[in-house]
Design an enzyme around this catalytic site. Structure first.
Site, PDB file in Angstrom:
ATOM      1  CD  GLU A 275      -6.294 -11.337 -18.150  1.00  0.00           C
ATOM      2  OE1 GLU A 275      -6.363 -10.257 -17.525  1.00  0.00           O
ATOM      3  OE2 GLU A 275      -6.217 -11.389 -19.388  1.00  0.00           O
ATOM      4  N   PRO A 276      -6.369 -14.305 -12.646  1.00  0.00           N
ATOM      5  CG  PRO A 276      -6.574 -16.304 -11.423  1.00  0.00           C
ATOM      6  CD  PRO A 276      -6.647 -15.756 -12.824  1.00  0.00           C
ATOM      7  N   GLY A 277      -4.467 -12.806 -10.036  1.00  0.00           N
ATOM      8  CA  GLY A 277      -3.104 -12.619  -9.538  1.00  0.00           C
ATOM      9  C   GLY A 277      -3.099 -12.609  -8.022  1.00  0.00           C
ATOM     10  NE  ARG A 314      -0.588  -4.302  -2.170  1.00  0.00           N
ATOM     11  CZ  ARG A 314      -1.494  -4.205  -1.222  1.00  0.00           C
ATOM     12  NH1 ARG A 314      -1.184  -4.472   0.026  1.00  0.00           N
ATOM     13  NH2 ARG A 314      -2.723  -3.853  -1.518  1.00  0.00           N
ATOM     14  CB  CYS A 345      16.037   9.548   4.228  1.00  0.00           C
ATOM     15  SG  CYS A 345      15.883  11.262   4.634  1.00  0.00           S
ATOM     16  CD  GLU A 346      11.196   9.034  -0.133  1.00  0.00           C
ATOM     17  OE1 GLU A 346      10.085   9.601  -0.112  1.00  0.00           O
ATOM     18  OE2 GLU A 346      11.911   8.955  -1.139  1.00  0.00           O
ATOM     19  CE1 TYR A 374      -0.012  -6.744  -9.038  1.00  0.00           C
ATOM     20  CE2 TYR A 374      -1.574  -7.566  -7.403  1.00  0.00           C
ATOM     21  CZ  TYR A 374      -1.199  -7.387  -8.724  1.00  0.00           C
ATOM     22  OH  TYR A 374      -2.011  -7.852  -9.726  1.00  0.00           O
TER      23      TYR A 374
HETATM   24  C1  LIG Z   1      -3.114  -6.692 -12.797  1.00  0.00           C
HETATM   25  C2  LIG Z   1      -3.928  -7.416 -13.782  1.00  0.00           C
HETATM   26  C3  LIG Z   1      -4.516  -8.654 -13.465  1.00  0.00           C
HETATM   27  C4  LIG Z   1      -4.428  -9.273 -12.092  1.00  0.00           C
HETATM   28  O1  LIG Z   1      -5.141  -8.552 -11.146  1.00  0.00           O
HETATM   29  P1  LIG Z   1      -5.345  -9.156  -9.675  1.00  0.00           P
HETATM   30  O2  LIG Z   1      -6.077  -8.114  -8.957  1.00  0.00           O
HETATM   31  O3  LIG Z   1      -3.978  -9.366  -9.109  1.00  0.00           O
HETATM   32  O4  LIG Z   1      -6.105 -10.416  -9.800  1.00  0.00           O
HETATM   33  C5  LIG Z   1      -5.213  -9.320 -14.449  1.00  0.00           C
HETATM   34  N1  LIG Z   1      -5.338  -8.795 -15.697  1.00  0.00           N
HETATM   35  C6  LIG Z   1      -4.806  -7.608 -16.035  1.00  0.00           C
HETATM   36  C7  LIG Z   1      -4.986  -7.101 -17.401  1.00  0.00           C
HETATM   37  C8  LIG Z   1      -4.085  -6.877 -15.097  1.00  0.00           C
HETATM   38  O5  LIG Z   1      -3.561  -5.696 -15.435  1.00  0.00           O
END
Ligand SMILES: *Cc1c(COP(=O)(O)O)cnc(C)c1O
Length: 421
Positions: A275-277, A314, A345-346, A374
């Protein structure tokens, strides 16, 4: 960030000059590179050649449907955490058979939608969730394919707000109780146990915690099989880090990560889900913003930008470092220290303090780098600032893939009750 380069002293995204896009789209805006998205996805998925894997890109990192479609065309599946992300993934053409549904707080409606769609797997994080999913599935005369998300109690050595694999975090089921919970799950008629899931955090720059977690997963798979469960899939989550600072050490390469995967869970005979993001999208995008004013206080120099914490959260949320580059390349002389801030204004509305910069003036464009993950997904319209537009580049073309709403559209979502004069 190989596809974000100066050509003739002007920052380009692939073959598109940034100023030309800024002229047409207005600022601030996010800009993504198709070539970088493609390269990251193919390097990652290619690292597992010969293994039975599904790469389910984590939609929450960057959920624009043009980005999802780009990845889908390369064979990506999706890791989703909400009904909204399910709708996006489906709209982008990702087959339900490649969608995994993660998240600690799935609601009944979200479960129903995902069951109806026929997703590959639910990653279940608690017993109450398991019970509700069972009820919903029984009610729909279906069986929900399930992996239980195990909390392996390892320290991911990352920012505390994005560490998820320690026992004190809200995520997953304690690995020490896993066998009991699997036994209970097996007795539920609406649940079909298929796998084990783990995700220990994000922006991981050290492979050791991942290895420790995967070893636990492998041990658990053996135990569960002894208990009579048919475990055919392991989901190893996401989390690989990316370089944000030009002098950061290179985070682990997908090939090194793949070696860890092979030696820990490679012999289980399981299909492996990833599950890479961030590692796909993070360095595939920038946020382009314009200097509104340069303010000298005697003590400091502030570059006040038209981008703010509502556009890119971030830095204010995690104190994150983002490299900032001028769109017109610095000559490298007359360098000074500048604070890059937004107009909100923060005090937290600060992108960078005491950054070395060439001379800046009102109207100059700057690029906030590594903003593809993100970034736009966390944008809000705080201060009634319109949601930041997004642009996708391919070679020498660009397209606005989320347009900037006008004030009328924003205000049309609200109404005044008739008891107010
Ligand atoms: C956020 C998340 C990801 C992705 O994480 P990255 O750091 O962006 O790769 C994968 N799986 C789950 C369950 C997440 O909550």
């Amino acid at each position: 960030m190989h596809h974000f380069n100066y050509v003739g002293g002007v920052l380009h995204v692939e073959d598109m000059p940034v100023p030309e896009m800024a002229e047409q789209v207005g600022t601030p805006f996010y800009c993504y590179s198709t070539a970088t998205l493609t390269r990251h996805f193919t390097v990652f998925s290619g690292a597992f050649d010969g293994m039975d894997t599904v790469v389910c890109y984590s939609v929450k990192a960057n959920s624009n449907i043009a980005v999802l479609r780009t990845l889908a065309s390369l064979g990506s599946g999706a890791d989703i955490v909400s009904g909204g992300e399910l709708a996006r993934a489906m709209k982008a053409g990702i087959p339900a058979s490649k969608i995994v549904f993660s998240g600690v707080g799935k609601t009944e409606d979200e479960m129903r939608a995902a069951l109806a769609a026929g997703v590959l797997q639910f990653n279940v994080e608690s017993e109450p969730e398991l019970e509700l999913l069972n009820q919903v599935a029984v009610d729909m005369v279906l069986e929900a394919p399930v992996a239980l998300r195990i909390n392996p109690d390892v320290d991911a050595k990352t920012h505390e707000k994005i560490a998820t694999g320690k026992s004190e975090n809200k995520f997953g089921l304690p690995w020490t109780q896993a066998r009991d919970i699997y036994a209970r799950a097996a007795a539920l008629p609406g649940i079909r146990i298929e796998g084990v899931d783990v995700h220990i955090g994000s922006q991981l720059t050290d492979l050791q915690p991942l290895e420790d977690a995967f070893v636990r997963v492998a041990e658990l798979v053996s135990l569960l099989r002894e208990d009579g469960h048919n475990i055919t899939r392991v989901d190893l989550g996401g989390g690989l880090g990316i370089p944000y600072h030009p002098e950061d050490p290179e985070p682990p390469h997908p090939d090194a990560y793949a070696d860890v995967v092979r030696r820990t869970v490679g012999d289980l005979g399981c299909q492996i889900v990833f599950e890479p993001g961030r590692m796909i999208a993070g360095n595939a995008g920038i946020m382009v913003t314009r200097v509104v004013y340069v303010k000298e206080t005697g003590e400091r120099t502030f570059a006040i930008l038209d981008g703010a914490m509502n556009d890119l959260a971030r830095p204010s949320l995690y104190g994150s470092y983002h490299h900032i580059q001028p769109v017109k390349e610095d000559a490298g002389d007359d360098m000074q220290l500048v604070d890059f801030v937004g107009p909100v204004c923060e005090t937290g509305d600060t992108f960078a303090t005491s950054r070395e910069s060439g001379p800046l003036q009102a109207g100059d464009l700057v690029a906030i780098m590594s903003a593809g993950a993100y970034g736009a997904v966390m944008a809000s319209s705080y201060n009634t600032r319109p949601l930041t537009p997004e642009v996708l580049v391919k070679d020498d073309q660009f397209a606005v893939v989320r347009r900037r709403p006008d004030y009328e559209e924003i205000l049309a979502q609200e109404s005044i009750p008739n008891w107010v004069d």
